[in-house]
Design a protein around this motif. Structure first.
Motif, PDB file in Angstrom:
ATOM      1  N   CYS A  30       0.806  -1.225   0.000  1.00 37.05           N
ATOM      2  CA  CYS A  30       0.000   0.000   0.000  1.00 37.05           C
ATOM      3  C   CYS A  30       0.842   1.281   0.000  1.00 37.05           C
ATOM      4  O   CYS A  30       0.513   2.217  -0.738  1.00 37.05           O
ATOM      5  CB  CYS A  30      -0.997   0.008   1.158  1.00 37.05           C
ATOM      6  SG  CYS A  30      -2.436  -1.056   0.863  1.00 37.05           S
ATOM      7  N   PRO A  31       1.927   1.345   0.768  1.00 38.50           N
ATOM      8  CA  PRO A  31       2.713   2.590   0.748  1.00 38.50           C
ATOM      9  C   PRO A  31       3.299   2.929  -0.631  1.00 38.50           C
ATOM     10  O   PRO A  31       3.652   4.071  -0.882  1.00 38.50           O
ATOM     11  CB  PRO A  31       3.829   2.324   1.760  1.00 38.50           C
ATOM     12  CG  PRO A  31       3.258   1.311   2.694  1.00 38.50           C
ATOM     13  CD  PRO A  31       2.403   0.433   1.815  1.00 38.50           C
ATOM     14  N   THR A  32       3.381   1.944  -1.525  1.00 34.31           N
ATOM     15  CA  THR A  32       3.926   2.196  -2.860  1.00 34.31           C
ATOM     16  C   THR A  32       2.828   2.510  -3.871  1.00 34.31           C
ATOM     17  O   THR A  32       3.130   2.845  -5.010  1.00 34.31           O
ATOM     18  CB  THR A  32       4.745   0.984  -3.362  1.00 34.31           C
ATOM     19  OG1 THR A  32       3.863  -0.119  -3.629  1.00 34.31           O
ATOM     20  CG2 THR A  32       5.809   0.580  -2.356  1.00 34.31           C
ATOM     21  N   PHE A  33       1.571   2.370  -3.485  1.00 35.44           N
ATOM     22  CA  PHE A  33       0.427   2.658  -4.358  1.00 35.44           C
ATOM     23  C   PHE A  33      -0.123   4.036  -4.027  1.00 35.44           C
ATOM     24  O   PHE A  33       0.034   4.540  -2.922  1.00 35.44           O
ATOM     25  CB  PHE A  33      -0.706   1.643  -4.109  1.00 35.44           C
ATOM     26  CG  PHE A  33      -0.622   0.388  -4.923  1.00 35.44           C
ATOM     27  CD1 PHE A  33       0.569  -0.278  -5.121  1.00 35.44           C
ATOM     28  CD2 PHE A  33      -1.769  -0.156  -5.467  1.00 35.44           C
ATOM     29  CE1 PHE A  33       0.629  -1.445  -5.859  1.00 35.44           C
ATOM     30  CE2 PHE A  33      -1.725  -1.325  -6.204  1.00 35.44           C
ATOM     31  CZ  PHE A  33      -0.527  -1.975  -6.401  1.00 35.44           C
ATOM     32  N   ASP A  34      -0.838   4.608  -4.979  1.00 40.56           N
ATOM     33  CA  ASP A  34      -1.590   5.824  -4.722  1.00 40.56           C
ATOM     34  C   ASP A  34      -2.660   5.491  -3.672  1.00 40.56           C
ATOM     35  O   ASP A  34      -3.289   4.425  -3.737  1.00 40.56           O
ATOM     36  CB  ASP A  34      -2.243   6.312  -6.024  1.00 40.56           C
ATOM     37  CG  ASP A  34      -2.891   7.658  -5.846  1.00 40.56           C
ATOM     38  OD1 ASP A  34      -4.070   7.673  -5.442  1.00 40.56           O
ATOM     39  OD2 ASP A  34      -2.225   8.676  -6.106  1.00 40.56           O
ATOM     40  N   GLU A  35      -2.850   6.388  -2.727  1.00 41.79           N
ATOM     41  CA  GLU A  35      -3.783   6.132  -1.628  1.00 41.79           C
ATOM     42  C   GLU A  35      -5.189   5.792  -2.116  1.00 41.79           C
ATOM     43  O   GLU A  35      -5.903   5.005  -1.495  1.00 41.79           O
ATOM     44  CB  GLU A  35      -3.833   7.349  -0.690  1.00 41.79           C
ATOM     45  CG  GLU A  35      -4.475   7.036   0.624  1.00 41.79           C
ATOM     46  CD  GLU A  35      -4.345   8.157   1.636  1.00 41.79           C
ATOM     47  OE1 GLU A  35      -5.188   8.191   2.540  1.00 41.79           O
ATOM     48  OE2 GLU A  35      -3.420   8.982   1.523  1.00 41.79           O
ATOM     49  N   ASP A  39      -7.942   0.660  -0.892  1.00 39.60           N
ATOM     50  CA  ASP A  39      -9.120  -0.167  -0.615  1.00 39.60           C
ATOM     51  C   ASP A  39      -9.361  -1.179  -1.728  1.00 39.60           C
ATOM     52  O   ASP A  39      -9.711  -2.330  -1.459  1.00 39.60           O
ATOM     53  CB  ASP A  39     -10.368   0.704  -0.413  1.00 39.60           C
ATOM     54  CG  ASP A  39     -10.339   1.449   0.915  1.00 39.60           C
ATOM     55  OD1 ASP A  39      -9.564   1.064   1.816  1.00 39.60           O
ATOM     56  OD2 ASP A  39     -11.102   2.429   1.052  1.00 39.60           O
ATOM     57  N   THR A  40      -9.185  -0.764  -2.971  1.00 39.25           N
ATOM     58  CA  THR A  40      -9.371  -1.676  -4.109  1.00 39.25           C
ATOM     59  C   THR A  40      -8.398  -2.837  -4.011  1.00 39.25           C
ATOM     60  O   THR A  40      -8.773  -4.000  -4.190  1.00 39.25           O
ATOM     61  CB  THR A  40      -9.174  -0.914  -5.439  1.00 39.25           C
ATOM     62  OG1 THR A  40     -10.126   0.146  -5.494  1.00 39.25           O
ATOM     63  CG2 THR A  40      -9.331  -1.818  -6.633  1.00 39.25           C
ATOM     64  N   LEU A  42      -6.745  -3.990  -1.316  1.00 37.38           N
ATOM     65  CA  LEU A  42      -7.018  -4.845  -0.160  1.00 37.38           C
ATOM     66  C   LEU A  42      -8.292  -5.669  -0.372  1.00 37.38           C
ATOM     67  O   LEU A  42      -8.341  -6.840   0.004  1.00 37.38           O
ATOM     68  CB  LEU A  42      -7.099  -4.005   1.114  1.00 37.38           C
ATOM     69  CG  LEU A  42      -5.775  -3.347   1.518  1.00 37.38           C
ATOM     70  CD1 LEU A  42      -5.994  -2.338   2.639  1.00 37.38           C
ATOM     71  CD2 LEU A  42      -4.733  -4.380   1.909  1.00 37.38           C
ATOM     72  N   GLN A  43      -9.302  -5.081  -1.006  1.00 36.59           N
ATOM     73  CA  GLN A  43     -10.537  -5.820  -1.274  1.00 36.59           C
ATOM     74  C   GLN A  43     -10.283  -6.988  -2.219  1.00 36.59           C
ATOM     75  O   GLN A  43     -10.913  -8.035  -2.104  1.00 36.59           O
ATOM     76  CB  GLN A  43     -11.604  -4.875  -1.853  1.00 36.59           C
ATOM     77  CG  GLN A  43     -12.940  -5.548  -2.107  1.00 36.59           C
ATOM     78  CD  GLN A  43     -13.550  -6.197  -0.871  1.00 36.59           C
ATOM     79  OE1 GLN A  43     -13.463  -5.678   0.231  1.00 36.59           O
ATOM     80  NE2 GLN A  43     -14.165  -7.358  -1.053  1.00 36.59           N
ATOM     81  N   SER A  44      -9.310  -6.838  -3.128  1.00 35.82           N
ATOM     82  CA  SER A  44      -9.002  -7.931  -4.064  1.00 35.82           C
ATOM     83  C   SER A  44      -8.441  -9.149  -3.332  1.00 35.82           C
ATOM     84  O   SER A  44      -8.374 -10.234  -3.902  1.00 35.82           O
ATOM     85  CB  SER A  44      -8.017  -7.453  -5.136  1.00 35.82           C
ATOM     86  OG  SER A  44      -6.701  -7.372  -4.622  1.00 35.82           O
ATOM     87  N   MET A  45      -8.066  -8.956  -2.070  1.00 35.82           N
ATOM     88  CA  MET A  45      -7.481 -10.036  -1.270  1.00 35.82           C
ATOM     89  C   MET A  45      -8.414 -10.502  -0.156  1.00 35.82           C
ATOM     90  O   MET A  45      -8.004 -11.215   0.753  1.00 35.82           O
ATOM     91  CB  MET A  45      -6.153  -9.564  -0.687  1.00 35.82           C
ATOM     92  CG  MET A  45      -5.174  -9.207  -1.777  1.00 35.82           C
ATOM     93  SD  MET A  45      -3.731  -8.414  -1.106  1.00 35.82           S
ATOM     94  CE  MET A  45      -2.776  -8.207  -2.598  1.00 35.82           C
ATOM     95  N   SER A  46      -9.687 -10.121  -0.256  1.00 37.89           N
ATOM     96  CA  SER A  46     -10.672 -10.532   0.746  1.00 37.89           C
ATOM     97  C   SER A  46     -10.893 -12.037   0.680  1.00 37.89           C
ATOM     98  O   SER A  46     -10.560 -12.694  -0.314  1.00 37.89           O
ATOM     99  CB  SER A  46     -12.004  -9.820   0.489  1.00 37.89           C
ATOM    100  OG  SER A  46     -12.575 -10.310  -0.724  1.00 37.89           O
TER     101      SER A  46
END
Length: 158
Positions: A30-35, A39-40, A42-46
């Motif tokens: 996440c720190p390397t992605f645009d904020e 959520d998108t 992290l949701q892909s890993m639900s």
């Protein structure tokens, strides 16, 4: 020293896989992605999405410790794209990523073995994929609407 076992993942593993990879993604990717894309991502890993990936034929291999806890996971989509590769922090730096890569790659059915594998590397994981033989497919870092990665390829002998 604990012994690590490897096996193909099943639908019942979705919860444990998600519980392993979401915190690691939050901390390292996440720190390397645009904020706006956190959520998108992290949701892909639900749990629901991991269950769906498993049911759609993604190849998942998990590494388990002596207690049966999942401490690492690798997944391949479409027999040629390394989709997930995560190792618990306490097992990082011990060669587990390479072993998971080798195990999941070996799970690709012989009649579907590709001549190349691809991966979209997180910025801070590029060195791991380079050590497996992957190389960048383009110069610089790719930014797809806030999803920031390094596209890489590994050509393999048939």
């Amino acid at each position: 020293m604990m012994s690590i076992k490897y096996r193909k993942a099943a639908g019942k593993d979705a919860q444990a896989i998600s519980e392993l990879i979401v915190p690691l993604t939050r901390k390292y990717v996440c720190p390397t992605f645009d904020e706006s894309m956190h959520d998108t991502l992290l949701q892909s890993m639900s749990v629901e999405n991991i269950e769906r990936y498993l049911s759609e034929g993604y190849l998942y291999v998990v590494a388990t410790d002596d207690m049966g806890e999942i401490v690492g996971v690798a997944a391949i989509r479409d027999a040629s794209h390394l989709y997930h590769l995560f190792v618990s922090e306490r097992y990082q730096g011990q060669g587990l990523s390479r072993k998971l890569w080798e195990k999941v790659r070996a799970e690709v059915p012989e009649n579907r073995r590709p001549t190349r594998f691809t991966v979209n590397s997180a910025l801070n994981a590029e060195h791991v994929y380079r050590s497996f033989g992957f190389v960048r497919t383009e110069e610089g870092v790719r930014n797809r609407n806030g999803i920031i990665d390094v596209p890489m390829v590994l050509n393999v002998d048939c």
